[in-house]
Motif scaffolding. Structure first.
Motif, PDB file in Angstrom:
ATOM      1  N   LEU A  29       7.735  15.586  63.982  1.00 33.12           N
ATOM      2  CA  LEU A  29       7.419  16.216  64.494  1.00 33.12           C
ATOM      3  C   LEU A  29       5.723  17.043  64.240  1.00 33.12           C
ATOM      4  O   LEU A  29       4.815  16.716  63.757  1.00 33.12           O
TER       5      LEU A  29
ATOM      6  N   ALA B 264       2.621  16.461  65.850  1.00 26.16           N
ATOM      7  CA  ALA B 264       2.910  17.874  67.540  1.00 26.16           C
ATOM      8  C   ALA B 264       3.372  19.052  66.443  1.00 26.16           C
ATOM      9  O   ALA B 264       4.436  19.331  67.247  1.00 26.16           O
TER      10      ALA B 264
ATOM     11  N   ALA C 275       5.209  20.997  69.472  1.00 23.68           N
ATOM     12  CA  ALA C 275       6.803  20.630  69.257  1.00 23.68           C
ATOM     13  C   ALA C 275       7.623  21.324  67.745  1.00 23.68           C
ATOM     14  O   ALA C 275       8.478  21.978  68.414  1.00 23.68           O
TER      15      ALA C 275
ATOM     16  N   VAL D 228       8.250  24.834  68.614  1.00 22.01           N
ATOM     17  CA  VAL D 228       8.999  25.286  69.369  1.00 22.01           C
ATOM     18  C   VAL D 228      10.665  25.191  68.013  1.00 22.01           C
ATOM     19  O   VAL D 228      11.455  25.856  68.187  1.00 22.01           O
TER      20      VAL D 228
END
Length: 213
Positions: free
Chosen positions: A47, A53, A56, A59
């Protein structure tokens, strides 16, 4: 002192984990959580470095960091402490830290000097473990300082990434993230020094009182 692998990476509290003998269980809830944390490492790298990203990736890092203590806590509460779990938990911690450092350095989220300081501590521990294995010992038990340092670092990384991904809170996130990171680095080295002292004591005990230093 008997030569056996020391129980690793779970600080022992009186009447709690210290009273539990690690079993040979594999499919336990704490071990499944640790396996999930391990799978999060390549997911984060993909990611962050490939897909870019960042949200993401934040997270995934946050989940990996917040579950750092969960597997050990559940293992003690459910009396599911296992030898496999004592290996998986520190392995997941180190892989998260190393993978995040490499990725953050590649994208200039953290300076290479910070990464070098953490990697130097890991090399110090590897050298100590190599000496211990020569005398038939496994890793010494981890002090709570080491777990606290790991927690601070795993908490710092998603905050530092948040500082680069969101301009609105960049200043506050950067201040908080670097505060956690520097405290984590200091405690990481303090814990490393404690492990070296533990290793030196084991080696002296193995050599015997009459052996040369």
């Amino acid at each position: 002192m008997s030569r056996r692998p020391a129980r690793a990476e779970h600080p022992q509290a009186a009447g709690d984990a210290g009273d539990q003998v690690p079993g040979d269980q594999v499919l336990t809830l704490p071990n499944l959580i640790s396996f999930g944390r391990l799978l999060g490492v390549p997911l984060f790298l993909y990611l962050f470095l490939v897909a870019e990203a960042d949200v993401a990736a934040i997270v995934v890092l946050a989940i990996g960091g917040t579950t750092d203590w969960v597997d050990g806590w559940i293992a003690r509460r459910l009396r599911q402490v296992s030898r496999l779990g004592e290996l998986l938990d520190p392995l997941a911690d180190r892989l998260y830290i190393l993978a995040t450092l490499i990725a953050f350095t590649a994208r200039e989220v953290v300076p290479w000097q910070f990464t070098a300081a953490l990697l130097a501590r890991e090399l110090l521990l590897l050298g100590s473990l190599a000496v211990l294995r020569r005398f038939g010992y496994g890793p010494p038990p981890v002090h709570y300082v080491g777990k606290t340092a790991t927690f601070l670092l795993l908490a710092a990384f998603p905050v530092l990434l948040l500082a680069t991904a969101s301009t609105g809170i960049a200043t506050a996130a950067s201040a908080i993230g670097w505060g956690l990171a520097w405290w984590g680095l200091v405690l990481y080295w303090v814990a490393g020094a404690m492990y070296v002292v533990q290793a030196a004591r084991l080696v002296r005990a193995a050599r015997g009182p009459g052996a040369p230093a």
